[in-house]
Design a protein around this motif. Structure first.
Motif, PDB file in Angstrom:
ATOM      1  N   HIS A  60      31.773  45.124  22.223  1.00  0.00           N
ATOM      2  CA  HIS A  60      30.937  46.279  22.635  1.00  0.00           C
ATOM      3  C   HIS A  60      31.308  46.615  24.286  1.00  0.00           C
ATOM      4  CE1 HIS A  60      28.732  46.830  18.731  1.00  0.00           C
ATOM      5  NE2 HIS A  60      28.693  45.611  18.769  1.00  0.00           N
ATOM      6  N   LEU A  61      31.213  47.804  24.531  1.00  0.00           N
ATOM      7  CA  LEU A  61      31.574  48.100  25.849  1.00  0.00           C
ATOM      8  C   LEU A  61      32.767  47.605  26.443  1.00  0.00           C
ATOM      9  CD1 LEU A  61      27.872  47.563  27.537  1.00  0.00           C
ATOM     10  CD2 LEU A  61      28.626  49.191  26.324  1.00  0.00           C
ATOM     11  N   ILE A  62      33.905  47.690  25.600  1.00  0.00           N
ATOM     12  CA  ILE A  62      35.062  47.417  25.832  1.00  0.00           C
ATOM     13  C   ILE A  62      36.101  48.446  25.657  1.00  0.00           C
ATOM     14  CG2 ILE A  62      37.239  45.869  25.322  1.00  0.00           C
ATOM     15  CD1 ILE A  62      34.933  44.498  26.471  1.00  0.00           C
ATOM     16  N   GLY A  63      36.638  49.074  26.464  1.00  0.00           N
ATOM     17  CA  GLY A  63      37.498  50.123  26.436  1.00  0.00           C
ATOM     18  C   GLY A  63      36.759  51.496  26.012  1.00  0.00           C
ATOM     19  N   VAL A  64      35.544  51.667  26.368  1.00  0.00           N
ATOM     20  CA  VAL A  64      34.848  52.865  26.184  1.00  0.00           C
ATOM     21  C   VAL A  64      34.572  54.022  26.984  1.00  0.00           C
ATOM     22  CG1 VAL A  64      33.463  51.423  24.465  1.00  0.00           C
ATOM     23  CG2 VAL A  64      32.588  51.776  26.688  1.00  0.00           C
ATOM     24  N   LYS A  65      34.993  53.968  28.171  1.00  0.00           N
ATOM     25  CA  LYS A  65      34.958  54.849  29.312  1.00  0.00           C
ATOM     26  C   LYS A  65      36.207  55.441  29.559  1.00  0.00           C
ATOM     27  CE  LYS A  65      30.222  55.166  29.832  1.00  0.00           C
ATOM     28  NZ  LYS A  65      29.583  56.269  29.708  1.00  0.00           N
ATOM     29  N   SER A  66      36.510  56.708  30.030  1.00  0.00           N
ATOM     30  CA  SER A  66      37.598  57.364  30.360  1.00  0.00           C
ATOM     31  C   SER A  66      37.723  56.825  32.049  1.00  0.00           C
ATOM     32  CB  SER A  66      37.361  58.955  30.580  1.00  0.00           C
ATOM     33  OG  SER A  66      38.339  59.549  31.243  1.00  0.00           O
ATOM     34  N   LEU A  67      39.191  57.021  32.200  1.00  0.00           N
ATOM     35  CA  LEU A  67      39.428  56.291  33.465  1.00  0.00           C
ATOM     36  C   LEU A  67      38.876  57.089  34.801  1.00  0.00           C
ATOM     37  CD1 LEU A  67      43.200  55.272  33.153  1.00  0.00           C
ATOM     38  CD2 LEU A  67      41.222  53.643  33.381  1.00  0.00           C
ATOM     39  N   THR A  68      38.620  58.286  34.159  1.00  0.00           N
ATOM     40  CA  THR A  68      38.211  59.506  35.592  1.00  0.00           C
ATOM     41  C   THR A  68      36.614  59.282  35.615  1.00  0.00           C
ATOM     42  OG1 THR A  68      37.718  61.112  33.617  1.00  0.00           O
ATOM     43  CG2 THR A  68      39.779  61.093  34.551  1.00  0.00           C
ATOM     44  N   GLU A  69      36.118  58.301  34.873  1.00  0.00           N
ATOM     45  CA  GLU A  69      34.562  58.120  35.041  1.00  0.00           C
ATOM     46  C   GLU A  69      34.144  57.021  35.917  1.00  0.00           C
ATOM     47  OE1 GLU A  69      31.991  58.550  31.376  1.00  0.00           O
ATOM     48  OE2 GLU A  69      33.857  58.478  30.432  1.00  0.00           O
ATOM     49  N   ILE A  70      33.099  57.067  36.567  1.00  0.00           N
ATOM     50  CA  ILE A  70      32.654  55.923  37.570  1.00  0.00           C
ATOM     51  C   ILE A  70      31.291  55.422  36.923  1.00  0.00           C
ATOM     52  CG2 ILE A  70      31.692  55.288  39.507  1.00  0.00           C
ATOM     53  CD1 ILE A  70      33.693  57.223  40.928  1.00  0.00           C
ATOM     54  N   LYS A 234      42.712  60.881  41.212  1.00  0.00           N
ATOM     55  CA  LYS A 234      42.784  59.478  41.947  1.00  0.00           C
ATOM     56  C   LYS A 234      41.621  58.791  41.030  1.00  0.00           C
ATOM     57  CE  LYS A 234      40.825  58.997  45.935  1.00  0.00           C
ATOM     58  NZ  LYS A 234      40.349  59.484  47.507  1.00  0.00           N
ATOM     59  N   LEU A 235      41.943  57.729  40.397  1.00  0.00           N
ATOM     60  CA  LEU A 235      41.334  56.907  39.404  1.00  0.00           C
ATOM     61  C   LEU A 235      40.634  55.514  40.040  1.00  0.00           C
ATOM     62  CD1 LEU A 235      43.991  57.214  36.511  1.00  0.00           C
ATOM     63  CD2 LEU A 235      41.667  58.702  36.792  1.00  0.00           C
ATOM     64  N   HIS A 236      39.553  55.476  40.067  1.00  0.00           N
ATOM     65  CA  HIS A 236      38.699  54.356  40.379  1.00  0.00           C
ATOM     66  C   HIS A 236      39.172  52.989  40.087  1.00  0.00           C
ATOM     67  CE1 HIS A 236      35.631  51.476  41.438  1.00  0.00           C
ATOM     68  NE2 HIS A 236      35.147  51.596  40.345  1.00  0.00           N
ATOM     69  N   PRO A 237      39.318  52.844  38.719  1.00  0.00           N
ATOM     70  CA  PRO A 237      39.683  51.745  38.023  1.00  0.00           C
ATOM     71  C   PRO A 237      41.213  51.340  38.420  1.00  0.00           C
ATOM     72  CG  PRO A 237      38.912  53.051  36.250  1.00  0.00           C
ATOM     73  CD  PRO A 237      39.138  53.848  37.482  1.00  0.00           C
ATOM     74  N   MET A 238      41.879  52.145  39.057  1.00  0.00           N
ATOM     75  CA  MET A 238      43.553  51.915  39.663  1.00  0.00           C
ATOM     76  C   MET A 238      43.233  50.982  40.986  1.00  0.00           C
ATOM     77  SD  MET A 238      45.117  52.618  37.082  1.00  0.00           S
ATOM     78  CE  MET A 238      46.939  52.602  37.373  1.00  0.00           C
ATOM     79  N   SER A 240      41.756  47.981  41.224  1.00  0.00           N
ATOM     80  CA  SER A 240      41.697  47.089  40.560  1.00  0.00           C
ATOM     81  C   SER A 240      42.902  46.035  41.050  1.00  0.00           C
ATOM     82  CB  SER A 240      41.323  46.898  39.049  1.00  0.00           C
ATOM     83  OG  SER A 240      40.379  47.672  38.777  1.00  0.00           O
ATOM     84  N   ILE A 241      42.479  44.934  40.778  1.00  0.00           N
ATOM     85  CA  ILE A 241      43.609  43.845  41.475  1.00  0.00           C
ATOM     86  C   ILE A 241      44.979  43.859  40.433  1.00  0.00           C
ATOM     87  CG2 ILE A 241      44.423  41.282  41.555  1.00  0.00           C
ATOM     88  CD1 ILE A 241      41.413  40.781  42.626  1.00  0.00           C
ATOM     89  N   GLY A 242      46.072  43.787  40.931  1.00  0.00           N
ATOM     90  CA  GLY A 242      47.579  44.116  40.352  1.00  0.00           C
ATOM     91  C   GLY A 242      47.745  45.405  40.343  1.00  0.00           C
ATOM     92  N   PHE A 243      47.064  46.440  39.964  1.00  0.00           N
ATOM     93  CA  PHE A 243      47.266  47.833  39.646  1.00  0.00           C
ATOM     94  C   PHE A 243      48.065  48.501  41.063  1.00  0.00           C
ATOM     95  CE2 PHE A 243      44.281  47.117  36.284  1.00  0.00           C
ATOM     96  CZ  PHE A 243      44.814  47.979  35.275  1.00  0.00           C
ATOM     97  N   ARG A 244      47.200  48.279  42.274  1.00  0.00           N
ATOM     98  CA  ARG A 244      47.857  48.784  43.459  1.00  0.00           C
ATOM     99  C   ARG A 244      49.283  48.118  43.639  1.00  0.00           C
ATOM    100  NH1 ARG A 244      44.042  48.554  48.309  1.00  0.00           N
ATOM    101  NH2 ARG A 244      42.665  49.870  46.808  1.00  0.00           N
ATOM    102  N   GLU A 245      49.389  47.028  43.369  1.00  0.00           N
ATOM    103  CA  GLU A 245      50.632  46.170  43.684  1.00  0.00           C
ATOM    104  C   GLU A 245      51.672  46.515  42.680  1.00  0.00           C
ATOM    105  OE1 GLU A 245      47.281  44.698  45.509  1.00  0.00           O
ATOM    106  OE2 GLU A 245      47.379  44.673  43.333  1.00  0.00           O
ATOM    107  N   ILE A 246      51.437  46.954  41.251  1.00  0.00           N
ATOM    108  CA  ILE A 246      52.429  47.340  40.330  1.00  0.00           C
ATOM    109  C   ILE A 246      52.875  48.773  40.928  1.00  0.00           C
ATOM    110  CG2 ILE A 246      52.541  48.407  38.094  1.00  0.00           C
ATOM    111  CD1 ILE A 246      50.937  45.961  37.144  1.00  0.00           C
TER     112      ILE A 246
END
Length: 307
Positions: A60-70, A234-238, A240-246
């Motif tokens: 539960h609470l895994i992959g349940v929210k849109s990337l646009t949400e905070i 502009k997505l808050h989860p992006m 996260s570590i690794g995403f900006r580097e990728i």
């Protein structure tokens, strides 16, 4: 009342695998305790449980929210409480699993009563962060709240902005609020906190191994897909570590070898912050971990404690 086991630890410490084994033993279902795994569309980059693992044991609470949400800690705490009720109604045992120290504090201690949000202050701080002032902002926090600043990594935009927002909005530091919070009733008084304690060098090796696996599993392609699907957002989860580097790698700003090295360095730094955070929490059981540990023995120890 049965205690609710919470399997905690830094990133790459093997929490999910152990939680699944425990769930099989005690007829349990798992509730994620992760500020990034809660989002859809980025399962690889946030090391979410695999489809096979989810089919074995409900998560539960895994992959349940849109990337646009905070999602803030207070909202998360409410979702956890609601999920616990649902699991118990099915006569199953809830198991909390993850590495978010802030979310753990939210469900074990509650949210401090003086917590406020000032959108103007937050927007100003976010703009400063995005214009390259992250180190200066961390220095500001160190000046007013040296203890709390040690728990925040300069790359953790959300937590750094929030800490300064709290201080600028209330005139009190996060540490002061958390100290006052001790008088609040516990949200989940039946929590039994189990911490997976890894040797620093062993954890570093696990992190490096996992980074390679995540990249092999398609992390870069996953980021490309998000960028294609949300080209102007502009997505808050992006952050996260690794995403900006990728994203820098995709844009041709860094080589693949540098990408791996940078992700590993930043993940290790983040893990150190997680360890410091959890060592400040009330932990009911600390499990010294070694490679090739015998899960059966660890599960026996846990079961004896939570019966």
């Amino acid at each position: 009342m049965e205690p609710i086991p919470a399997i905690l630890g830094p990133t790459a410490s093997g929490k999910t695998k152990l939680a699944i084994k425990l769930a099989k033993k005690i007829n349990g279902e798992i509730i994620g305790l992760d500020s990034r795994q809660i989002y859809k569309d980025i399962p690889i980059g946030t090391a979410q449980p695999s489809l096979d693992e989810i089919l074995k044991i409900p998560h539960h609470l895994i992959g349940v929210k849109s990337l646009t949400e905070i999602v803030n800690a207070g909202e998360y705490a409410k979702m956890v409480l609601d999920t616990i009720d649902l699991i118990k109604k099915r006569n199953k045992r809830p198991i909390i699993c993850g590495g978010s120290g802030l979310y753990f504090s939210a469900i074990s201690k509650g949210i401090f009563k003086s917590s406020v949000s000032d959108l103007k202050i937050r927007e100003h701080l976010e703009k400063r962060y995005e214009h390259g002032e992250a180190k200066n902002m961390l220095s500001e926090l160190e000046q007013v709240d040296p203890n709390y600043s040690k728990l925040i990594h300069v790359n953790n935009k959300k937590r750094l902005v929030r800490a300064l927002e709290i201080f600028k909005s209330t005139g009190k530091t996060p540490s002061e609020h958390f100290e006052n919070q001790k008088n609040n009733p516990t949200v989940l008084p039946t929590l039994f906190a189990i911490y997976l304690d890894w040797n620093k060098d062993d954890l570093k090796k696990r992190i490096e191994k996992r980074t390679i696996e995540m990249l092999k599993n398609g992390w870069v392609e996953e980021v490309k897909s998000v960028l294609n699907n949300f080209p102007t957002k502009k997505l808050h989860p992006m952050d996260s570590i690794g995403f900006r580097e990728i994203i820098s790698f995709i844009n041709g700003d860094i080589l693949f070898e540098n990408l791996i090295e940078t992700i590993n360095i930043k993940t290790n730094q983040f893990a150190i912050k997680q360890v410091k955070w959890f060592k400040r929490e009330k932990l009911d059981l600390i499990l010294p971990m070694i490679e090739n540990y015998q899960a059966s023995k660890i599960l026996d120890v846990i079961q004896k404690k939570i019966i």
